[in-house]
Enzyme design. Structure first.
Site, mmCIF file in Angstrom:
data_model
loop_
_atom_site.group_PDB
_atom_site.id
_atom_site.type_symbol
_atom_site.label_atom_id
_atom_site.label_comp_id
_atom_site.label_asym_id
_atom_site.label_seq_id
_atom_site.Cartn_x
_atom_site.Cartn_y
_atom_site.Cartn_z
ATOM 1 N N ASP A 216 44.074 35.758 46.784
ATOM 2 C CA ASP A 216 44.200 34.939 45.578
ATOM 3 C C ASP A 216 44.399 35.866 44.386
ATOM 4 O O ASP A 216 45.057 36.890 44.541
ATOM 5 C CB ASP A 216 42.989 34.002 45.427
ATOM 6 C CG ASP A 216 43.375 32.717 44.702
ATOM 7 O OD1 ASP A 216 44.006 32.826 43.644
ATOM 8 O OD2 ASP A 216 43.065 31.619 45.191
ATOM 9 N N HIS A 291 57.071 44.795 46.991
ATOM 10 C CA HIS A 291 57.647 44.837 48.336
ATOM 11 C C HIS A 291 56.998 43.743 49.178
ATOM 12 O O HIS A 291 55.778 43.557 49.138
ATOM 13 C CB HIS A 291 57.381 46.197 49.010
ATOM 14 C CG HIS A 291 58.065 47.341 48.332
ATOM 15 N ND1 HIS A 291 59.429 47.527 48.376
ATOM 16 C CD2 HIS A 291 57.578 48.344 47.573
ATOM 17 C CE1 HIS A 291 59.751 48.612 47.691
ATOM 18 N NE2 HIS A 291 58.641 49.128 47.186
#
Ligand code: NAG
Ligand code: NAG
Ligand code: NAG
Length: 441
Positions: A216, A291
Protein backbone atom coordinates in the site's frame (compact mmCIF):
# COMPACT_ATOMS: atom_id res chain seq x y z
CA UNK A 1 34.01 13.43 -4.01
CA UNK A 2 35.66 15.97 -6.30
CA UNK A 3 35.06 19.64 -5.81
CA UNK A 4 33.19 19.97 -9.08
CA UNK A 5 30.82 17.17 -8.04
CA UNK A 6 30.42 18.78 -4.66
CA UNK A 7 29.34 22.07 -6.18
CA UNK A 8 26.99 20.33 -8.58
CA UNK A 9 25.41 18.51 -5.65
CA UNK A 10 25.19 21.69 -3.59
CA UNK A 11 23.60 23.53 -6.49
CA UNK A 12 21.09 20.75 -6.96
CA UNK A 13 20.15 20.60 -3.29
CA UNK A 14 19.80 24.32 -2.55
CA UNK A 15 16.65 25.16 -4.56
CA UNK A 16 14.56 22.24 -3.38
CA UNK A 17 15.37 22.83 0.28
CA UNK A 18 13.61 26.13 -0.29
CA UNK A 19 10.53 23.96 -0.57
CA UNK A 20 10.57 23.82 3.18
CA UNK A 21 9.41 26.92 5.01
CA UNK A 22 12.00 26.83 7.78
CA UNK A 23 14.30 24.56 9.73
CA UNK A 24 13.18 21.07 10.68
CA UNK A 25 14.22 18.71 13.45
CA UNK A 26 14.90 18.97 17.17
CA UNK A 27 16.14 22.22 18.69
CA UNK A 28 18.76 20.54 20.90
CA UNK A 29 20.95 17.53 20.11
CA UNK A 30 20.33 14.17 21.72
CA UNK A 31 23.84 14.37 23.19
CA UNK A 32 22.84 17.49 25.12
CA UNK A 33 19.67 15.80 26.32
CA UNK A 34 21.58 12.67 27.34
CA UNK A 35 24.08 14.76 29.27
CA UNK A 36 21.23 16.45 31.11
CA UNK A 37 19.44 13.27 32.13
CA UNK A 38 19.31 9.66 30.99
CA UNK A 39 16.35 7.41 31.76
CA UNK A 40 17.28 3.83 30.91
CA UNK A 41 14.22 1.56 30.80
CA UNK A 42 16.23 -1.19 32.54
CA UNK A 43 16.23 1.05 35.65
CA UNK A 44 12.44 1.24 35.50
CA UNK A 45 11.71 -2.48 35.43
CA UNK A 46 12.25 -3.39 31.79
CA UNK A 47 13.99 -6.66 30.95
CA UNK A 48 15.55 -7.60 27.64
CA UNK A 49 14.08 -11.09 27.97
CA UNK A 50 11.51 -10.92 25.17
CA UNK A 51 8.74 -11.61 27.68
CA UNK A 52 8.46 -8.82 30.32
CA UNK A 53 6.08 -6.08 29.12
CA UNK A 54 8.13 -3.04 28.08
CA UNK A 55 5.04 -0.75 28.22
CA UNK A 56 4.93 0.29 31.93
CA UNK A 57 8.75 0.72 32.35
CA UNK A 58 8.90 2.76 29.15
CA UNK A 59 6.12 5.06 30.36
CA UNK A 60 7.84 5.46 33.75
CA UNK A 61 11.16 6.30 32.05
CA UNK A 62 9.35 8.86 29.89
CA UNK A 63 7.73 10.52 32.92
CA UNK A 64 11.17 10.90 34.48
CA UNK A 65 12.75 12.39 31.34
CA UNK A 66 9.88 14.23 29.65
CA UNK A 67 10.98 17.72 30.60
CA UNK A 68 14.50 17.20 29.28
CA UNK A 69 16.50 14.03 28.82
CA UNK A 70 16.94 10.84 26.85
CA UNK A 71 14.91 7.67 27.35
CA UNK A 72 17.12 4.74 26.39
CA UNK A 73 16.04 1.27 25.29
CA UNK A 74 19.41 -0.49 25.11
CA UNK A 75 20.16 -3.25 22.60
CA UNK A 76 18.41 -6.53 23.35
CA UNK A 77 15.02 -8.06 22.66
CA UNK A 78 11.94 -6.68 24.39
CA UNK A 79 8.31 -7.75 24.46
CA UNK A 80 5.60 -5.11 24.31
CA UNK A 81 2.17 -6.05 25.55
CA UNK A 82 0.72 -2.63 26.37
CA UNK A 83 1.09 0.51 24.29
CA UNK A 84 2.58 3.82 25.40
CA UNK A 85 1.34 7.37 24.77
CA UNK A 86 4.13 9.89 25.30
CA UNK A 87 2.10 13.01 26.02
CA UNK A 88 3.54 16.51 26.02
CA UNK A 89 7.27 15.89 26.27
CA UNK A 90 9.70 18.73 25.73
CA UNK A 91 13.40 18.58 24.87
CA UNK A 92 13.46 14.83 25.09
CA UNK A 93 14.76 11.96 22.99
CA UNK A 94 13.89 8.30 22.61
CA UNK A 95 16.90 6.17 21.83
CA UNK A 96 15.77 2.79 20.53
CA UNK A 97 18.76 0.48 20.17
CA UNK A 98 16.88 -2.70 21.02
CA UNK A 99 14.20 -4.60 19.14
CA UNK A 100 10.59 -4.36 20.36
CA UNK A 101 8.42 -7.40 19.61
CA UNK A 102 4.67 -6.93 19.73
CA UNK A 103 3.01 -9.37 22.14
CA UNK A 104 -0.16 -7.35 22.89
CA UNK A 105 -3.25 -7.46 20.71
CA UNK A 106 -4.82 -4.02 21.16
CA UNK A 107 -5.45 -1.67 18.23
CA UNK A 108 -4.24 1.95 18.48
CA UNK A 109 -0.57 2.91 18.37
CA UNK A 110 2.26 0.96 19.99
CA UNK A 111 4.40 4.09 20.35
CA UNK A 112 2.37 7.31 20.23
CA UNK A 113 4.23 10.62 20.57
CA UNK A 114 1.80 13.49 21.00
CA UNK A 115 2.15 17.24 21.61
CA UNK A 116 5.93 16.97 21.72
CA UNK A 117 8.32 19.82 21.09
CA UNK A 118 12.05 19.40 20.47
CA UNK A 119 11.88 15.63 20.16
CA UNK A 120 14.16 13.06 18.53
CA UNK A 121 13.61 9.36 18.10
CA UNK A 122 16.62 7.49 16.83
CA UNK A 123 18.76 4.40 17.02
CA UNK A 124 22.43 5.06 17.72
CA UNK A 125 23.36 1.83 15.94
CA UNK A 126 20.84 1.85 13.06
CA UNK A 127 19.60 -1.48 14.40
CA UNK A 128 16.78 -0.33 16.64
CA UNK A 129 13.57 -1.89 15.37
CA UNK A 130 9.94 -2.63 16.02
CA UNK A 131 8.78 -6.07 14.96
CA UNK A 132 4.98 -5.90 14.73
CA UNK A 133 4.47 -9.57 13.81
CA UNK A 134 1.43 -8.46 11.86
CA UNK A 135 1.31 -11.77 9.99
CA UNK A 136 -0.32 -13.30 13.08
CA UNK A 137 -3.36 -11.11 12.28
CA UNK A 138 -3.02 -11.02 8.52
CA UNK A 139 -3.04 -14.76 8.02
CA UNK A 140 -6.49 -14.73 9.67
CA UNK A 141 -7.79 -11.95 7.44
CA UNK A 142 -7.47 -9.22 10.11
CA UNK A 143 -5.77 -5.88 9.47
CA UNK A 144 -7.21 -3.40 11.95
CA UNK A 145 -4.71 -3.96 14.73
CA UNK A 146 -2.03 -1.60 15.99
CA UNK A 147 -0.03 0.97 14.12
CA UNK A 148 3.63 0.81 15.09
CA UNK A 149 4.59 4.47 15.40
CA UNK A 150 2.55 7.67 15.42
CA UNK A 151 3.78 11.23 15.94
CA UNK A 152 0.94 13.72 16.28
CA UNK A 153 0.59 17.47 16.85
CA UNK A 154 4.31 17.64 17.45
CA UNK A 155 6.84 20.20 16.35
CA UNK A 156 10.61 20.48 15.91
CA UNK A 157 11.31 16.78 15.83
CA UNK A 158 13.05 14.02 13.94
CA UNK A 159 12.72 10.26 13.63
CA UNK A 160 15.68 8.46 12.12
CA UNK A 161 17.76 5.31 11.71
CA UNK A 162 14.86 3.13 12.89
CA UNK A 163 13.57 -0.08 11.27
CA UNK A 164 9.83 -0.86 11.30
CA UNK A 165 8.63 -4.34 10.38
CA UNK A 166 5.30 -6.04 9.76
CA UNK A 167 2.80 -3.65 11.32
CA UNK A 168 -0.63 -5.12 12.08
CA UNK A 169 -1.92 -1.93 10.40
CA UNK A 170 0.13 1.18 9.44
CA UNK A 171 3.87 1.48 10.05
CA UNK A 172 4.55 5.18 10.56
CA UNK A 173 2.14 8.11 10.69
CA UNK A 174 3.02 11.77 11.15
CA UNK A 175 -0.26 13.54 11.74
CA UNK A 176 -0.71 17.33 12.02
CA UNK A 177 2.99 17.92 12.64
CA UNK A 178 5.24 20.88 11.95
CA UNK A 179 9.00 21.25 11.42
CA UNK A 180 9.57 17.51 11.30
CA UNK A 181 12.18 15.33 9.66
CA UNK A 182 12.13 11.57 9.08
CA UNK A 183 15.10 9.84 7.46
CA UNK A 184 17.25 6.75 7.21
CA UNK A 185 14.50 4.24 7.77
CA UNK A 186 13.71 0.79 6.47
CA UNK A 187 10.07 -0.24 6.58
CA UNK A 188 9.02 -3.71 5.59
CA UNK A 189 5.43 -4.89 5.82
CA UNK A 190 3.14 -7.59 4.54
CA UNK A 191 2.15 -7.90 0.91
CA UNK A 192 -1.42 -6.67 1.44
CA UNK A 193 -3.38 -3.41 1.09
CA UNK A 194 -3.98 -1.23 4.15
CA UNK A 195 -0.50 -1.70 5.64
CA UNK A 196 0.79 1.81 4.86
CA UNK A 197 4.50 2.66 5.01
CA UNK A 198 4.68 6.41 5.78
CA UNK A 199 1.65 8.74 5.90
CA UNK A 200 2.20 12.47 6.40
CA UNK A 201 0.02 15.47 7.15
CA UNK A 202 1.45 18.74 8.36
CA UNK A 203 3.55 21.77 7.54
CA UNK A 204 7.26 21.98 6.85
CA UNK A 205 8.20 18.32 6.88
CA UNK A 206 11.24 16.70 5.25
CA UNK A 207 11.10 12.98 4.57
CA UNK A 208 14.18 11.43 2.97
CA UNK A 209 16.19 8.25 2.53
CA UNK A 210 13.48 5.76 3.34
CA UNK A 211 12.84 2.30 1.93
CA UNK A 212 9.37 0.78 1.99
CA UNK A 213 8.29 -2.76 1.14
CA UNK A 214 4.53 -3.49 1.42
CA UNK A 215 1.46 -3.43 -0.79
CA UNK A 216 0.00 0.00 0.00
CA UNK A 217 1.24 3.56 0.59
CA UNK A 218 5.00 3.96 0.23
CA UNK A 219 5.36 7.62 1.29
CA UNK A 220 2.01 9.42 1.02
CA UNK A 221 0.91 12.98 1.70
CA UNK A 222 -2.60 13.58 2.95
CA UNK A 223 -4.61 16.73 3.60
CA UNK A 224 -4.02 19.26 5.06
CA UNK A 225 -0.33 19.64 4.16
CA UNK A 226 2.01 22.40 3.09
CA UNK A 227 5.75 22.71 2.45
CA UNK A 228 6.56 19.04 2.26
CA UNK A 229 9.81 17.75 0.74
CA UNK A 230 10.14 14.04 0.06
CA UNK A 231 13.32 12.69 -1.52
CA UNK A 232 15.47 9.60 -1.97
CA UNK A 233 12.68 7.12 -1.53
CA UNK A 234 12.98 3.45 -2.43
CA UNK A 235 9.60 1.81 -2.93
CA UNK A 236 11.02 -1.70 -2.99
CA UNK A 237 7.89 -3.66 -3.96
CA UNK A 238 5.09 -1.54 -2.56
CA UNK A 239 1.78 0.09 -3.40
CA UNK A 240 3.74 3.18 -4.41
CA UNK A 241 3.72 6.84 -3.41
CA UNK A 242 0.56 8.92 -3.49
CA UNK A 243 -1.25 12.09 -2.62
CA UNK A 244 -4.61 11.18 -1.16
CA UNK A 245 -7.10 9.84 -0.87
CA UNK A 246 -8.56 13.33 -1.08
CA UNK A 247 -11.93 14.25 0.40
CA UNK A 248 -13.92 17.38 1.28
CA UNK A 249 -11.99 20.61 1.85
CA UNK A 250 -8.64 19.26 0.65
CA UNK A 251 -5.79 21.75 1.23
CA UNK A 252 -2.41 20.60 -0.08
CA UNK A 253 0.24 22.90 -1.50
CA UNK A 254 3.99 23.23 -2.05
CA UNK A 255 4.96 19.60 -2.14
CA UNK A 256 8.08 18.25 -3.85
CA UNK A 257 8.79 14.59 -4.48
CA UNK A 258 12.22 13.98 -5.98
CA UNK A 259 14.50 11.00 -6.50
CA UNK A 260 11.80 8.39 -6.18
CA UNK A 261 12.69 4.84 -7.24
CA UNK A 262 9.78 2.47 -7.56
CA UNK A 263 9.95 -1.24 -8.23
CA UNK A 264 7.05 -3.73 -8.59
CA UNK A 265 4.43 -1.41 -7.20
CA UNK A 266 0.90 -0.46 -8.12
CA UNK A 267 2.10 2.99 -9.26
CA UNK A 268 5.05 5.38 -9.20
CA UNK A 269 2.83 8.26 -8.11
CA UNK A 270 -0.91 8.46 -7.76
CA UNK A 271 -3.16 11.40 -6.98
CA UNK A 272 -6.41 9.78 -5.95
CA UNK A 273 -9.89 11.03 -5.27
CA UNK A 274 -13.50 10.58 -6.24
CA UNK A 275 -15.60 13.71 -5.74
CA UNK A 276 -14.63 15.96 -2.83
CA UNK A 277 -13.54 19.60 -2.85
CA UNK A 278 -10.60 21.91 -2.19
CA UNK A 279 -7.24 21.98 -3.92
CA UNK A 280 -3.84 20.44 -4.52
CA UNK A 281 -1.45 22.99 -6.03
CA UNK A 282 2.20 23.87 -6.61
CA UNK A 283 3.52 20.34 -6.64
CA UNK A 284 6.66 18.99 -8.34
CA UNK A 285 7.42 15.33 -9.06
CA UNK A 286 11.00 15.16 -10.28
CA UNK A 287 13.54 12.43 -11.05
CA UNK A 288 11.39 9.33 -10.90
CA UNK A 289 12.69 5.92 -11.93
CA UNK A 290 10.30 3.01 -12.24
CA UNK A 291 10.49 -0.64 -13.26
CA UNK A 292 7.80 -3.33 -13.45
CA UNK A 293 5.06 -1.15 -11.98
CA UNK A 294 1.42 -1.41 -13.00
CA UNK A 295 0.71 2.34 -13.24
CA UNK A 296 3.31 5.08 -13.42
CA UNK A 297 2.02 8.69 -13.52
CA UNK A 298 -1.52 8.12 -12.36
CA UNK A 299 -3.91 10.96 -11.62
CA UNK A 300 -7.29 9.40 -11.00
CA UNK A 301 -10.11 11.62 -9.79
CA UNK A 302 -12.67 8.95 -10.54
CA UNK A 303 -10.87 6.38 -8.46
CA UNK A 304 -13.07 3.34 -8.35
CA UNK A 305 -11.59 1.95 -5.13
CA UNK A 306 -13.09 4.87 -3.23
CA UNK A 307 -16.78 5.58 -2.88
CA UNK A 308 -17.85 8.92 -4.34
CA UNK A 309 -17.72 11.85 -1.92
CA UNK A 310 -20.04 14.88 -2.25
CA UNK A 311 -18.50 17.82 -4.12
CA UNK A 312 -17.45 18.86 -7.61
CA UNK A 313 -13.97 17.46 -7.25
CA UNK A 314 -10.62 18.59 -5.86
CA UNK A 315 -8.95 21.19 -8.10
CA UNK A 316 -5.50 20.02 -9.15
CA UNK A 317 -3.35 22.83 -10.50
CA UNK A 318 0.29 23.71 -11.14
CA UNK A 319 1.64 20.18 -11.00
CA UNK A 320 4.91 19.49 -12.76
CA UNK A 321 6.21 16.04 -13.62
CA UNK A 322 9.80 16.17 -14.82
CA UNK A 323 12.42 13.52 -15.69
CA UNK A 324 10.58 10.21 -15.39
CA UNK A 325 12.48 7.22 -16.75
CA UNK A 326 12.35 3.45 -16.86
CA UNK A 327 9.83 0.84 -17.89
CA UNK A 328 6.23 -0.09 -17.13
CA UNK A 329 4.94 -3.64 -16.78
CA UNK A 330 2.41 -3.47 -19.64
CA UNK A 331 2.23 -0.18 -21.52
CA UNK A 332 -0.76 -1.15 -23.62
CA UNK A 333 -2.95 -2.09 -20.67
CA UNK A 334 -1.69 0.58 -18.28
CA UNK A 335 0.36 3.22 -20.00
CA UNK A 336 2.97 5.50 -18.43
CA UNK A 337 0.60 8.50 -18.30
CA UNK A 338 -2.96 8.47 -17.05
CA UNK A 339 -4.50 11.82 -16.16
CA UNK A 340 -8.19 11.46 -15.39
CA UNK A 341 -9.46 14.67 -13.80
CA UNK A 342 -12.79 15.59 -12.26
CA UNK A 343 -15.30 16.56 -14.98
CA UNK A 344 -16.77 19.41 -12.95
CA UNK A 345 -13.33 20.65 -11.92
CA UNK A 346 -10.80 20.04 -14.71
CA UNK A 347 -7.10 19.99 -13.77
CA UNK A 348 -5.12 23.04 -14.86
CA UNK A 349 -1.45 23.74 -15.44
CA UNK A 350 -0.34 20.13 -15.42
CA UNK A 351 3.08 19.96 -17.06
CA UNK A 352 4.76 16.72 -18.09
CA UNK A 353 8.31 17.11 -19.37
CA UNK A 354 11.09 14.64 -20.10
CA UNK A 355 8.97 11.58 -19.39
CA UNK A 356 10.36 8.65 -21.33
CA UNK A 357 9.24 5.16 -20.40
CA UNK A 358 8.85 1.97 -22.37
CA UNK A 359 6.91 -1.23 -21.86
CA UNK A 360 8.30 -4.53 -20.59
CA UNK A 361 5.52 -6.50 -22.32
CA UNK A 362 4.47 -5.99 -25.95
CA UNK A 363 5.50 -3.01 -28.05
CA UNK A 364 2.98 -0.29 -27.37
CA UNK A 365 2.28 2.42 -24.79
CA UNK A 366 -1.04 4.17 -24.29
CA UNK A 367 -1.47 7.64 -22.84
CA UNK A 368 -4.83 8.60 -21.42
CA UNK A 369 -6.18 12.04 -20.50
CA UNK A 370 -9.64 13.26 -19.47
CA UNK A 371 -10.56 16.81 -18.39
CA UNK A 372 -6.87 17.69 -17.95
CA UNK A 373 -5.22 20.91 -19.18
CA UNK A 374 -1.58 21.84 -19.44
CA UNK A 375 1.41 20.61 -21.45
CA UNK A 376 2.64 17.22 -22.51
CA UNK A 377 1.26 13.99 -23.99
CA UNK A 378 -2.51 14.02 -24.32
CA UNK A 379 -3.22 17.05 -22.11
CA UNK A 380 -5.21 19.84 -23.76
CA UNK A 381 -3.71 23.30 -23.88
CA UNK A 382 -5.11 26.29 -21.99
CA UNK A 383 -8.18 25.91 -19.84
CA UNK A 384 -11.69 24.81 -20.64
CA UNK A 385 -14.54 22.45 -20.08
CA UNK A 386 -14.49 18.79 -19.23
CA UNK A 387 -13.68 16.34 -22.01
CA UNK A 388 -14.05 12.61 -22.33
CA UNK A 389 -11.02 10.33 -22.12
CA UNK A 390 -8.71 10.55 -25.11
CA UNK A 391 -6.16 7.83 -25.67
CA UNK A 392 -3.08 8.00 -27.80
CA UNK A 393 -0.83 5.10 -28.66
CA UNK A 394 2.90 5.02 -29.13
CA UNK A 395 4.65 2.22 -30.96
CA UNK A 396 8.11 3.71 -31.39
CA UNK A 397 10.49 2.95 -28.53
CA UNK A 398 11.06 6.29 -26.78
CA UNK A 399 14.64 7.46 -26.65
CA UNK A 400 16.37 7.87 -23.32
CA UNK A 401 14.02 5.70 -21.31
CA UNK A 402 16.89 3.60 -19.93
CA UNK A 403 17.26 3.95 -16.17
CA UNK A 404 19.27 2.25 -13.47
CA UNK A 405 17.94 -0.54 -11.31
CA UNK A 406 18.75 -1.02 -7.66
CA UNK A 407 20.63 -4.28 -7.29
CA UNK A 408 18.68 -5.10 -4.15
CA UNK A 409 15.22 -5.06 -5.74
CA UNK A 410 13.07 -7.55 -3.88
CA UNK A 411 12.53 -10.63 -6.07
CA UNK A 412 9.67 -12.33 -4.24
CA UNK A 413 7.06 -10.71 -2.00
CA UNK A 414 7.03 -11.64 1.67
CA UNK A 415 3.34 -12.55 1.60
CA UNK A 416 1.20 -12.23 4.72
CA UNK A 417 1.23 -15.62 6.39
CA UNK A 418 4.68 -16.02 7.87
CA UNK A 419 7.07 -13.93 9.92
CA UNK A 420 8.85 -11.17 8.00
CA UNK A 421 12.57 -10.86 8.76
CA UNK A 422 13.95 -7.57 10.09
CA UNK A 423 16.02 -6.00 7.28
CA UNK A 424 19.27 -4.15 7.63
CA UNK A 425 19.42 -0.54 6.48
CA UNK A 426 20.22 -0.27 2.75
CA UNK A 427 23.33 1.71 1.79
CA UNK A 428 21.39 3.89 -0.64
CA UNK A 429 17.75 4.68 -1.42
CA UNK A 430 18.03 6.00 -4.98
CA UNK A 431 20.41 4.89 -7.74
CA UNK A 432 23.80 6.56 -7.45
CA UNK A 433 22.72 8.73 -4.53
CA UNK A 434 24.15 8.42 -1.03
CA UNK A 435 21.86 9.19 1.91
CA UNK A 436 21.77 12.91 2.76
CA UNK A 437 22.66 12.22 6.40
CA UNK A 438 25.15 9.48 7.24
CA UNK A 439 23.49 6.25 8.34
CA UNK A 440 23.95 5.41 12.02
CA UNK A 441 26.17 2.37 12.53
C1 NAG B 1 9.97 25.25 16.93
O1 NAG B 1 11.19 25.80 16.50
C2 NAG B 1 11.11 27.09 15.92
C3 NAG B 1 12.50 27.48 15.51
O2 NAG B 1 12.97 26.65 14.52
C4 NAG B 1 10.53 28.06 16.91
O3 NAG B 1 10.35 29.31 16.29
C5 NAG B 1 9.22 27.54 17.45
O4 NAG B 1 8.76 28.40 18.47
C6 NAG B 1 9.37 26.14 17.99
N1 NAG B 1 8.08 25.63 18.41
C7 NAG B 1 7.70 25.62 19.67
C8 NAG B 1 6.33 25.09 19.93
O5 NAG B 1 8.44 25.95 20.56
C1 NAG C 1 3.98 26.38 -9.22
O1 NAG C 1 4.55 25.55 -8.23
C2 NAG C 1 5.93 25.73 -8.04
C3 NAG C 1 6.42 24.68 -7.07
O2 NAG C 1 5.82 24.80 -5.81
C4 NAG C 1 6.20 27.15 -7.58
O3 NAG C 1 7.59 27.35 -7.45
C5 NAG C 1 5.62 28.14 -8.59
O4 NAG C 1 5.75 29.45 -8.07
C6 NAG C 1 4.15 27.84 -8.82
N1 NAG C 1 3.66 28.67 -9.91
C7 NAG C 1 2.65 29.51 -9.76
C8 NAG C 1 2.24 30.26 -10.96
O5 NAG C 1 2.07 29.63 -8.68
C1 NAG D 1 14.77 -4.52 -1.09
O1 NAG D 1 14.20 -5.66 -0.50
C2 NAG D 1 15.05 -6.79 -0.53
C3 NAG D 1 14.30 -7.93 0.07
O2 NAG D 1 13.92 -7.58 1.35
C4 NAG D 1 16.29 -6.56 0.27
O3 NAG D 1 17.17 -7.67 0.17
C5 NAG D 1 16.97 -5.33 -0.26
O4 NAG D 1 18.04 -5.03 0.59
C6 NAG D 1 16.00 -4.18 -0.31
N1 NAG D 1 16.66 -3.07 -0.89
C7 NAG D 1 17.16 -2.13 -0.17
C8 NAG D 1 17.86 -1.02 -0.88
O5 NAG D 1 17.06 -2.13 1.04
Amino acid sequence: MHFSQFFLAAAAIAPTLAQLSGSVGPLTSHATKTAKKTCNVLSYGAKADKSTDLGPPLLAAFKACKTGGTVVIPSGNYAMKTWVTFEGGKAWALQLDGVIYRTGTAAGNMLFIRNANDFEMFSSTGKGAMQGLGYQDHKNGKRNGARLLRVEKSTNFSVHDIILVDAPMFHFVMNTCTNGEAYNMAIRGGDWGGLDGVDVTGTNIWVHDIMVTNKDECVTVKSPSKNILIENIYCNWSGGCAIGSLGTGTAISSVVYKNIYTWKSNQMMMVKSNGGSGYVEDVVFENFIGHSNAWSLDIDQKWASMSTIAGNGVHLSNMTFNNWKGTVANGAARGPVKVVCADKTPCTDITITDLSMWTETGSRNTYQCASGYGKGFCLKKGTGASYAATTSTQTAVPTAHAAAKMKEDLKTAFGISSSIPIPTMPASFYPGTPPISKLAT
